[in-house]
Motif scaffolding. Structure first.
Motif, short mmCIF file in Angstrom:
data_model
loop_
_atom_site.label_atom_id
_atom_site.label_comp_id
_atom_site.label_asym_id
_atom_site.label_seq_id
_atom_site.Cartn_x
_atom_site.Cartn_y
_atom_site.Cartn_z
N ILE A 134 61.55 38.32 49.55
CA ILE A 134 60.27 38.87 49.08
C ILE A 134 60.51 40.30 48.56
O ILE A 134 61.30 41.04 49.14
CB ILE A 134 59.25 38.95 50.25
N THR A 190 51.91 38.00 43.92
CA THR A 190 50.73 37.84 44.78
C THR A 190 50.13 39.23 44.96
O THR A 190 50.81 40.15 45.43
CB THR A 190 51.10 37.25 46.16
N ALA A 228 47.10 37.52 54.19
CA ALA A 228 48.49 37.83 53.86
C ALA A 228 49.29 38.14 55.13
O ALA A 228 50.44 37.72 55.27
CB ALA A 228 48.56 39.01 52.90
N LEU A 232 52.53 35.78 56.01
CA LEU A 232 53.89 36.32 56.10
C LEU A 232 54.65 35.73 57.30
O LEU A 232 55.86 35.56 57.23
CB LEU A 232 53.85 37.84 56.23
N GLN A 238 56.79 31.44 50.61
CA GLN A 238 55.85 31.23 49.50
C GLN A 238 55.79 32.47 48.59
O GLN A 238 55.31 32.39 47.48
CB GLN A 238 54.45 30.93 50.03
N PHE A 239 56.27 33.64 49.08
CA PHE A 239 56.10 34.88 48.32
C PHE A 239 57.34 35.20 47.48
O PHE A 239 58.48 35.00 47.93
CB PHE A 239 55.85 36.07 49.26
N ASP A 240 57.09 35.73 46.29
CA ASP A 240 58.16 36.30 45.46
C ASP A 240 57.92 37.81 45.40
O ASP A 240 58.51 38.57 46.15
CB ASP A 240 58.13 35.64 44.07
N ILE A 242 55.09 40.79 45.98
CA ILE A 242 53.77 41.15 46.52
C ILE A 242 53.43 42.52 45.96
O ILE A 242 54.27 43.43 45.99
CB ILE A 242 53.82 41.22 48.07
#
Ligand code: NAD
Length: 360
Positions: A134, A190, A228, A232, A238-240, A242
């Motif tokens: 992330i 995101t 969020a 986490l 799921q996050f690239d 933020i």
């Protein structure tokens, strides 16, 4: 290949600062040799070392030197020796001063769980097993930490207040950094806010989607900050990228960093309007292990890789350092802080640095 010279200001600082910065310098020199670039390093005093030498934590010569450089590499500042000084004179004051002097409004903090270190992740194995990578883009110079504040008398007597304020300009600026960053990664942003309650978040949301239209191939979805914080720990992969405000970023980046297991692994970058940035590990000066030669140099070495990527656009060179770090970890090499249950014999700072250089 075009050969370039890059001038780097070195702020070694205190505690383990000099040890880990010197490791990163050795890695940069090795990369320079491999790819045909020259990195010129000029050291300047900061923090406790500057207090001891010149009586102040951020001498003018240091600020001028950083402003004249192409980029800045910082170790860490502070330690028990200077803990009794008053606010303005404390080593940590230099950090705010140098960020302001360089106009750094973005903080980039990657939180990457290396598969080889997944045993150090506090999350359940089925969540940690795939690893995650992330990049948190935090706005650094606006919002509630810089808004109007004070004390007054209210309905119930004495009260205190702090104000969250964001201009469209500030949101546009940080949005662009997030989209540019996503372009160099997996293309997914995101944006985290509290738009169900806060007016600033509603302006944030509206503005970021206007800027999104300028970036083809990058998507942006919104998420409320309370969700969020849960996501986490529920599903970090799921996050690239933020992107979020100063205060939400402060809290979420610490949460995310803990998911990776060790503070000695995590780099950061602070960026402004030009390509000059300041790169530093997220940890402090670790006075408890300073001078013992056992500090993990990886966070600072990865900070140097971020410098190559974000200030100098030397992508292959940055990839090369990051791949070498991957390799040492996959080969089972560990400093004391990341031993976990690996059973490895801990390497010294110098041995870990040598091992990374050997794998470049
Ligand atoms: P710290 O991050 O220095 O240390 C916390 C723990 O992590 C210690 O046990 C330390 O030994 C360990 N650790 C940290 N970096 C490590 C590394 N690279 N390898 C192995 N172990 C590592 O935090 P702290 O103890 O709360 O603060 C010490 C000093 O650093 C204080 O004076 C504080 O103000 C200062 N500080 C500076 C910065 C900065 O310069 N950006 C950031 C945080 C703290």
């Amino acid at each position: 290949m075009i050969s370039m010279t890059y001038n780097i200001a070195l702020l070694r600082g205190d505690g383990i600062g000099p040890e880990i910065v010197d490791s990163a310098v050795r890695v940069l020199e090795a990369v320079g040799e491999k790819f045909g670039h020259e990195f010129k390093f000029t050291p300047y005093l900061i923090g406790g070392a500057a207090i001891d030498e010149c009586g102040e934590p951020l001498p003018k010569e240091t600020v001028d030197g950083c402003l004249a450089s192409d980029s800045v590499l910082l170790g860490a500042v502070g330690g028990p020796k200077w803990d009794n000084l008053s606010g303005e004179k404390r080593p940590e004051k230099a950090l705010l001063g140098i960020r302001a002097a360089l106009g750094l409004f973005t903080n980039l903090r990657p939180a990457k769980l290396y598969p080889a270190l997944k045993g150090d992740c506090p999350l359940r194995e089925d969540i940690a097993s795939g690893g995650f990578d992330i990049m948190i883009v935090r706005e650094l110079t606006g919002g509630i930490y810089f808004g109007d504040r004070g004390y007054r008398t209210g309905k119930y007597g004495e009260e205190a207040y702090d104000t969250e304020c964001y201009s469209r300009f500030e949101i546009e600026r940080i949005s662009r950094v997030a989209f540019e960053t996503a372009k160099k990664r997996r293309g997914k942003v995101t944006s985290i806010d509290k738009a169900n309650v806060l007016e600033t978040s509603r302006l944030w949301r509206k503005t970021i989607h206007e800027i999104e239209k300028e970036y083809e191939g990058v998507t942006c979805t919104d998420m409320l900050v309370d969700n969020a914080a849960m996501q986490l720990v529920r599903n970090p992969s799921q996050f690239d990228v933020i992107v979020t405000s100063n205060m939400f970023g402060d809290i979420l980046s610490d949460e995310a960093s803990q998911l990776t297991g060790s503070i000695g692994m995590l780099p950061s970058a602070s960026l402004g309007d030009n390509t000059r940035g300041m790169y530093e590990p997220i940890h402090g000066s670790a006075p408890d292990i300073a001078g013992k030669g056992i500090a993990n140099p990886i966070a600072t070495i990865l900070s140097a890789a971020m410098m190559l990527r974000y200030s100098f656009s030397l992508m292959d060179e940055a990839d090369c350092i990051e791949a070498a770090v991957d390799k040492v970890l996959n080969d089972g090499l560990r400093t004391a802080d990341i031993i976990g249950d690996s059973g490895a014999t801990p390497l010294s700072t110098t041995e870990m640095t040598d091992a990374i250089i050997a794998r470049l």
